[in-house]
Scaffold this active site. Structure first.
Site, PDB file in Angstrom:
ATOM      1  N   LYS A  67     -19.871 -16.835 -28.602  1.00 40.91           N
ATOM      2  CA  LYS A  67     -20.172 -17.945 -27.747  1.00 40.91           C
ATOM      3  C   LYS A  67     -19.072 -18.993 -27.952  1.00 40.91           C
ATOM      4  CE  LYS A  67     -22.358 -19.851 -24.070  1.00 40.91           C
ATOM      5  NZ  LYS A  67     -20.811 -20.144 -23.503  1.00 40.91           N
ATOM      6  N   LYS A  91     -22.670 -23.830 -35.290  1.00 41.15           N
ATOM      7  CA  LYS A  91     -23.589 -24.855 -34.337  1.00 41.15           C
ATOM      8  C   LYS A  91     -24.414 -24.092 -33.449  1.00 41.15           C
ATOM      9  CE  LYS A  91     -20.468 -27.155 -31.800  1.00 41.15           C
ATOM     10  NZ  LYS A  91     -19.517 -27.342 -30.918  1.00 41.15           N
ATOM     11  N   LYS A 103     -14.142 -18.707 -29.809  1.00 42.24           N
ATOM     12  CA  LYS A 103     -13.630 -19.618 -28.904  1.00 42.24           C
ATOM     13  C   LYS A 103     -12.072 -18.924 -28.474  1.00 42.24           C
ATOM     14  CE  LYS A 103     -13.661 -24.198 -28.177  1.00 42.24           C
ATOM     15  NZ  LYS A 103     -14.868 -24.838 -28.184  1.00 42.24           N
ATOM     16  N   THR A 187     -23.485 -31.843 -23.021  1.00 38.13           N
ATOM     17  CA  THR A 187     -22.880 -32.238 -24.184  1.00 38.13           C
ATOM     18  C   THR A 187     -23.106 -33.610 -24.585  1.00 38.13           C
ATOM     19  OG1 THR A 187     -21.183 -30.754 -23.828  1.00 38.13           O
ATOM     20  CG2 THR A 187     -20.865 -31.843 -25.742  1.00 38.13           C
ATOM     21  N   ASN A 219     -15.273 -35.041 -20.057  1.00 39.09           N
ATOM     22  CA  ASN A 219     -16.263 -34.465 -19.808  1.00 39.09           C
ATOM     23  C   ASN A 219     -17.356 -35.046 -20.776  1.00 39.09           C
ATOM     24  OD1 ASN A 219     -18.592 -32.704 -20.645  1.00 39.09           O
ATOM     25  ND2 ASN A 219     -18.405 -31.845 -18.633  1.00 39.09           N
ATOM     26  N   SER A 356     -25.367 -24.413 -22.329  1.00 44.30           N
ATOM     27  CA  SER A 356     -24.744 -23.167 -21.704  1.00 44.30           C
ATOM     28  C   SER A 356     -25.795 -22.113 -21.956  1.00 44.30           C
ATOM     29  CB  SER A 356     -23.614 -22.856 -22.840  1.00 44.30           C
ATOM     30  OG  SER A 356     -22.540 -23.514 -22.173  1.00 44.30           O
TER      31      SER A 356
HETATM   32  P1  NAD Z   1     -11.609 -33.037 -21.649  1.00 46.94           P
HETATM   33  O1  NAD Z   1     -10.407 -32.228 -21.226  1.00 46.94           O
HETATM   34  O2  NAD Z   1     -12.813 -33.022 -20.429  1.00 46.94           O
HETATM   35  O3  NAD Z   1     -11.375 -34.400 -22.093  1.00 46.94           O
HETATM   36  C1  NAD Z   1     -10.437 -34.850 -23.220  1.00 46.94           C
HETATM   37  C2  NAD Z   1     -10.335 -36.333 -23.147  1.00 46.94           C
HETATM   38  O4  NAD Z   1      -9.675 -36.696 -24.243  1.00 46.94           O
HETATM   39  C3  NAD Z   1      -9.443 -36.830 -21.898  1.00 46.94           C
HETATM   40  O5  NAD Z   1      -9.949 -38.088 -21.475  1.00 46.94           O
HETATM   41  C4  NAD Z   1      -8.122 -36.983 -22.541  1.00 46.94           C
HETATM   42  O6  NAD Z   1      -7.331 -37.825 -21.944  1.00 46.94           O
HETATM   43  C5  NAD Z   1      -8.434 -37.403 -24.006  1.00 46.94           C
HETATM   44  N1  NAD Z   1      -7.434 -37.416 -24.973  1.00 46.94           N
HETATM   45  C6  NAD Z   1      -6.850 -36.334 -25.337  1.00 46.94           C
HETATM   46  N2  NAD Z   1      -5.895 -36.894 -26.278  1.00 46.94           N
HETATM   47  C7  NAD Z   1      -6.212 -38.032 -26.792  1.00 46.94           C
HETATM   48  C8  NAD Z   1      -5.773 -38.759 -27.668  1.00 46.94           C
HETATM   49  N3  NAD Z   1      -4.917 -38.470 -28.663  1.00 46.94           N
HETATM   50  N4  NAD Z   1      -6.343 -40.055 -27.962  1.00 46.94           N
HETATM   51  C9  NAD Z   1      -7.452 -40.495 -26.873  1.00 46.94           C
HETATM   52  N5  NAD Z   1      -7.884 -39.696 -25.972  1.00 46.94           N
HETATM   53  C10 NAD Z   1      -7.207 -38.348 -25.727  1.00 46.94           C
HETATM   54  O7  NAD Z   1     -12.358 -32.703 -22.736  1.00 46.94           O
HETATM   55  P2  NAD Z   1     -13.838 -32.341 -23.492  1.00 46.94           P
HETATM   56  O8  NAD Z   1     -14.678 -31.043 -22.607  1.00 46.94           O
HETATM   57  O9  NAD Z   1     -14.619 -33.756 -22.878  1.00 46.94           O
HETATM   58  O10 NAD Z   1     -13.770 -32.199 -24.784  1.00 46.94           O
HETATM   59  C11 NAD Z   1     -13.701 -32.974 -25.928  1.00 46.94           C
HETATM   60  C12 NAD Z   1     -14.028 -32.747 -27.130  1.00 46.94           C
HETATM   61  O11 NAD Z   1     -15.437 -32.515 -27.316  1.00 46.94           O
HETATM   62  C13 NAD Z   1     -13.447 -31.430 -27.843  1.00 46.94           C
HETATM   63  O12 NAD Z   1     -13.013 -31.689 -29.083  1.00 46.94           O
HETATM   64  C14 NAD Z   1     -14.134 -30.531 -27.337  1.00 46.94           C
HETATM   65  O13 NAD Z   1     -14.021 -29.080 -28.276  1.00 46.94           O
HETATM   66  C15 NAD Z   1     -15.499 -30.869 -27.738  1.00 46.94           C
HETATM   67  N6  NAD Z   1     -16.450 -30.191 -26.916  1.00 46.94           N
HETATM   68  C16 NAD Z   1     -16.747 -30.192 -25.669  1.00 46.94           C
HETATM   69  C17 NAD Z   1     -17.849 -29.634 -25.123  1.00 46.94           C
HETATM   70  C18 NAD Z   1     -17.904 -29.592 -23.696  1.00 46.94           C
HETATM   71  O14 NAD Z   1     -18.899 -29.180 -23.130  1.00 46.94           O
HETATM   72  N7  NAD Z   1     -17.040 -29.994 -22.853  1.00 46.94           N
HETATM   73  C19 NAD Z   1     -18.909 -29.232 -25.871  1.00 46.94           C
HETATM   74  C20 NAD Z   1     -18.877 -29.464 -27.259  1.00 46.94           C
HETATM   75  C21 NAD Z   1     -17.471 -29.963 -27.615  1.00 46.94           C
END
Ligand code: NAD
Length: 417
Positions: A67, A91, A103, A187, A219, A356
């Site tokens: 997953k 996790k 992944k 999340t 997100n 999920s």
């Molecule tokens: P996303 O693409 O929706 O958002 C990422 C955000 O980070 C955007 O606002 C982008 O502009 C910003 N960003 C990128 N580079 C940056 C920088 N150098 N400085 C500041 N901001 C920056 O992604 P997401 O889904 O919100 O995921 C964010 C993190 O959370 C990732 O590490 C992801 O693996 C982790 N994560 C996401 C989920 C999920 O359900 N979406 C679950 C667990 C973990």
């Protein structure tokens, strides 16, 4: 500097040592089961061809189907995908879910593609790995740069190839296309629950209205910002890849989210103070955001953001890792030495994969649960997970991260030996 995957391996080794994991199980935990590496050839709207490197890493499926999300990012690479797949294994184990870890990624900036191009890339990705994924084999989801629309295309492509509707092949779909209520916020919501439990369990001096700085407003970052603002926290700084915004009295988070939903960006000249729409947020750099004197710092963007080079500037009391791998081991050692507590990614952002899981169950049963029901289940799961980690930490007298990994490793080791 060590790579993200090397950092992840280091934590596993340390947790295996402290948690007395048998040698046979350790060896299996360090190497991914399968690495798929391929290329997507995209015909662009202007007729030119773009070659996009892509990967799916299946790390471990001892507890259930692999997953993990699919990242669309211009800097994605195999080392990162291997690290993220491994983190998913720990996790899902930590959160007590019947899943393993995987992944995927495509090295592309999704913002540089037209909608047709993005759809073509998404469908091509599924065609390349079709035989290795599926509801009982490997269930992908969104990650950085991907979203519900992409999951809808991917589910459609998978179902087309299977010759039957397979909504449980992906999670993070739109609610209209068989997704779950609550998955979008899962999340951020899980992170909020973990933080709340953490603050309640420690007798640290955190102000009545704790201040928060959040790096990343996608997100994860936007959802946790909204929840914290609704629950008495003062969000004083936010950022995205273009830079950060600061307002000491607190940012009017709902209006920033509203603006982002309407325009797709955070307009720099439309971020206001919570107290007065006469007062605008000040621009900061991302480095300045990380160095703010706040109660809680939330990295919610990408890995390797707090390293040995900038950890010395961090002045927060607590770091809640909502991104995967944002604090390197060297940086964590420095933060811990100064009494800054780091709540690790596999605990802090576990609400996403819990959400999920509930979507996967509904997709298989063809059932529908209202948002409140989904959030209650996630809350219960995250409270339980937090308590397991707190208990393990107490038992081994170790850090939050090592406690989380020890607990996760031990669950898997029981199945291997
Ligand atoms: P996303 O693409 O929706 O958002 C990422 C955000 O980070 C955007 O606002 C982008 O502009 C910003 N960003 C990128 N580079 C940056 C920088 N150098 N400085 C500041 N901001 C920056 O992604 P997401 O889904 O919100 O995921 C964010 C993190 O959370 C990732 O590490 C992801 O693996 C982790 N994560 C996401 C989920 C999920 O359900 N979406 C679950 C667990 C973990």
């Amino acid at each position: 500097m060590s790579t993200f995957f090397e950092n992840t391996q280091k934590i596993i080794q340390e947790a295996a040592e402290q948690g007395h994991i048998a040698e046979r199980a350790r060896a299996k935990m360090l190497i991914p089961d399968r690495v798929l590496e391929f290329q997507i050839d995209l015909t662009r709207d202007d007729g030119s061809i773009m070659h996009l490197p892509a990967w799916r890493v299946q790390h471990n499926n001892v507890l259930g189907p692999y997953k993990g999300g699919i990242r669309f990012h211009q800097d994605s690479n195999l080392d990162e995908v291997k690290a993220l797949a491994s983190l998913m294994t720990w996790k899902t184990s930590l959160c007590g879910l019947p899943f393993g870890g995987g992944k995927g990624a495509i090295r592309v900036d999704p913002r540089s593609l037209s909608k047709r191009e993005l759809e073509e890339v998404s469908r091509s990705y599924v065609r390349a790995i079709y035989e290795y994924i599926g509801p009982q084999k490997d269930v992908p989801a969104p990650d950085v740069g991907s979203n519900a629309e992409i999951m809808d295309w991917m589910t459609d492509e998978y179902s087309r190839l299977a010759g039957t509707a397979e909504p449980a092949a992906f999670t993070g779909k739109s609610v209209q296309k068989g997704g779950s209520q609550g998955r979008e916020v899962a999340t951020g919501f899980g992170g909020y629950v973990v933080l709340r439990e953490f603050l309640a369990s420690t007798h640290r001096e955190v102000n009545t209205s704790p201040t928060v700085a959040i790096q990343g407003f996608g997100n994860v970052g936007a959802n946790i910002a909204r929840l914290l603002a609704e629950n008495g926290f003062r969000v004083i700084a936010i950022s995205d890849s273009k830079g950060a915004l600061f307002e000491e009295q607190g940012i009017d988070v709902p209006s920033v989210i509203d603006m982002k939903e309407r325009t797709g960006i955070i307009e720099r000249n439309k971020c206001y103070s919570l107290n007065s729409h006469e007062k605008m947020c000040l621009p900061l750099t991302n480095d300045q955001l990380l160095a703010l004197d706040v109660d809680i710092l939330i990295p919610a963007a990408l890995e390797n953001q707090i390293t040995e080079n900038n950890a010395g500037a961090v002045r927060a009391r607590v770091v809640l890792e909502m991104a995967n791998g944002p604090v390197t081991p060297g940086a964590e050692a420095m933060l811990t030495a100064w009494g800054i507590q780091v709540i690790p990614d596999i605990l802090a952002n576990g609400g996403g994969v819990a959400g999920s899981y509930f979507e996967w169950v509904q997709s298989q049963d063809q059932s529908y649960w209202p948002e409140q029901q989904v959030l209650e289940k996630i809350e219960k799961q995250m409270i339980e997970t937090f308590r397991h980690v707190a208990g393990t930490r107490e038992h081994y007298q170790t850090s939050w991260r090592l406690a989380a990994f020890i607990y996760a490793l031990q669950r898997i080791a029981q199945k291997i030996s």
